[in-house]
Design a protein around this motif. Sequence first.
Motif: not given
Length: 176
Positions: A1-6, A76-96
Motif C-alpha cells: 500500500m505504501s508503494r501505491f502512495w509513493f 488532482v484529475k490525474h490521481f484517479f483511474n490510474r493503477c499504481y502497484n495494484g491499487y487505484v483511486l476511484k472518484l464517487l458521485t456526490c451520492k457516493g
Amino acid sequence: MSRFWFRLWLSWVIRFTIESIVLASLFSFVATFVIYFVKSTASLNSDVIMALIDIFRFWFVIFWSLTLLISLFRGVKHFFNRCYNGYVLKLLTCKGDEIIETVGYGDISKVFRKWMMAMIWSVTALMILSFSISYTFANSYHWYNIYVLYLFIIISGAITLPLMGSRCKRVKLAKC
C-alpha cells in the motif's frame, strides 16, 4: 500500500513540476518578448540579451507562483483511474453510490478543496517549523522564496495524499 502512495506521489511530482515550469516559462517568454517589441526592438547585443534574461527571470518567479496553483488543480484529475502497484483511486458521485469513470474538472472541485486545505495546513506547519529552526540557529529569513515554497508543497503532497482517502468521502481506494 505504501508503494501505491509513493508512486502516486512521484507521478504527481513529475507532472506538477513539468507543467508548472513549462507554463511559467511560456508565460515569461511571451511577457519578455512583448516588452522587447513594445520598447522598440533594439539590436541584439550582449547587453540587450542580458536585459532580456533578467526580464525573463523576473517574470518567471511571478508566473511560477500562479502556475503552481493551476498545476495543483489540474493535477488532482490525474490521481484517479490510474493503477499504481495494484491499487487505484476511484472518484464517487456526490451520492457516493457510483464510480465516475471519466473524471472531469467539475467533478474534482470538492476533492480539490479538501486536499488544498490539508496542503495549506501542512505547508503552514512546515513553514513554522523551518522559520523557528532558522530563527534559532541563523536569526535570518533571507532563504525563503518561491523555490522553497515549491519544496514545501512537494513535501506536503507526500503528507496529504494518503490523507485524501480518509478525509474525502468521495474518494475510494480499490484494487485494480
